[in-house]
Scaffold this active site. Structure first.
Site, PDB file in Angstrom:
ATOM      1  N   SER A 215       0.856  -1.193   0.000  1.00 36.45           N
ATOM      2  CA  SER A 215       0.000   0.000   0.000  1.00 36.45           C
ATOM      3  C   SER A 215       0.886   1.236   0.000  1.00 36.45           C
ATOM      4  O   SER A 215       2.029   1.183   0.483  1.00 36.45           O
ATOM      5  CB  SER A 215      -0.870   0.013   1.269  1.00 36.45           C
ATOM      6  OG  SER A 215      -1.527   1.259   1.409  1.00 36.45           O
TER       7      SER A 215
ATOM      8  N   TYR B  97      -1.615  -0.877  10.410  1.00 36.38           N
ATOM      9  CA  TYR B  97      -1.788  -1.128   8.968  1.00 36.38           C
ATOM     10  C   TYR B  97      -0.560  -0.677   8.176  1.00 36.38           C
ATOM     11  O   TYR B  97       0.008  -1.437   7.379  1.00 36.38           O
ATOM     12  CB  TYR B  97      -3.041  -0.412   8.470  1.00 36.38           C
ATOM     13  CG  TYR B  97      -3.313  -0.625   7.003  1.00 36.38           C
ATOM     14  CD1 TYR B  97      -3.825  -1.836   6.549  1.00 36.38           C
ATOM     15  CD2 TYR B  97      -3.049   0.375   6.059  1.00 36.38           C
ATOM     16  CE1 TYR B  97      -4.074  -2.044   5.191  1.00 36.38           C
ATOM     17  CE2 TYR B  97      -3.299   0.182   4.710  1.00 36.38           C
ATOM     18  CZ  TYR B  97      -3.812  -1.037   4.284  1.00 36.38           C
ATOM     19  OH  TYR B  97      -4.047  -1.244   2.946  1.00 36.38           O
TER      20      TYR B  97
END
Ligand code: NAD
Length: 257
Positions: A145, A158
């Site tokens: 990401s 995350y």
């Protein structure tokens, strides 16, 4: 369309392949001529995605797999070995996200995200690489990401899990290179999927869009296109890299004169 060996049906495993980005990757790899195993914790959704691919003329099958459970991963790979005898392409796409400020992070929430987003990549990568060794050919693509490349508010667990996926990608790449296995990461910017529809507030959407030179979210198909390139024979000399697919988000600094 990439030129995979004719005569042999290469098998691709896509974790979290039932919905969102994973479903787009499954559809794209099947359109490119691979037999796709749609692996997901949600078996009904995986079956629906596989059925859609088969109805469109591709080849796909659902596979029950919870990537947060090491025994379930091992069981799924036993099934793959028995039923197909090979795994040529692995896309480690399954992932979860929960936003939490740094001072409020709890150990169980941290472990859940690290287990699902990071440990699964190592375990699935090991199982798949052992099958790829037999043919001295393989492609592993780990979905990270932009949150693994730049920090974001609430993304302690995350973002750290995705930064570690990028580090793990490089570790895997250098050790598997001699076996004809490439390992790369695709780092999506924000993409409209069930995950972001549930997670991104109106404020998050404005903040992301303002920071993206293209001024929009990406589509699952745009992420799938980068994965398909890295999976294809043409990408044979690319390994250990991270490819942001982000409308310019990582490149951007100040966006006003
Ligand atoms: P999504 O929630 O829309 O879909 C995720 C899929 O993974 C679902 O089919 C779900 O059932 C499956 N899944 C969840 N936990 C699982 C588990 N334990 N085992 C097996 N399958 C599981 O998510 P998405 O937005 O499509 O994201 C896919 C990947 O892309 C994730 O790794 C995510 O972190 C990454 N990513 C997404 C975005 C975005 O904006 N959507 C941006 C950057 C990175």
């Amino acid at each position: 369309m990439p030129h995979y060996d004719s005569g042999v049906h290469k098998v691709a495993l896509v974790t979290g392949g039932a919905m969102g980005i994973g479903a787009a990757i499954s559809e794209r790899l099947a359109a490119d001529g691979l037999m796709v195993l749609v692996a997901d914790i949600n078996h009904d959704a995986a079956a629906a995605t596989a059925a859609k691919i088969n109805a469109a003329g591709g080849m796909a099958a659902p596979l029950q797999m919870d990537v947060s459970n090491a025994a379930a991963i091992a069981q799924a790979f036993t099934t793959i070995e028995k039923d197909y005898g090979r795994c040529d392409v692995l896309v480690n796409n399954a992932g979860i996200a929960k936003m939490c400020s740094f001072l409020d992070v709890q150990l169980d929430g941290w472990m859940q995200i690290l287990t699902t987003n990071l440990t699964s990549v190592m375990l699935c990568g090991q199982h798949a690489a052992r099958l790829m060794l037999r043919n001295q050919w393989g492609r592993i693509i780990n979905i990270s990401s932009v949150s693994g490349l730049r920090a974001g508010t609430g993304r302690t667990a995350y973002g750290t899990s995705k930064a570690a996926v990028i580090g793990l990608t490089k570790q895997m790449a250098i050790e598997l290179a001699e076996h004809g296995i490439t390992v790369n990461s695709v780092a999506p910017g924000p993409v409209d999927t069930p995950l972001t529809q549930a997670m991104h507030s109106a404020e998050t959407r404005v903040s992301f869009t303002n920071g993206i030179p293209m001024k929009r979210y990406g589509t699952p198909a745009e992420i799938a296109a980068a994965v398909a390139f890295l999976a294809a024979p043409d990408a044979s000399f690319i390994t250990g890299h991270v490819v942001p697919v982000d409308g310019g988000f990582i490149a951007a600094g100040v966006l006003a004169v």
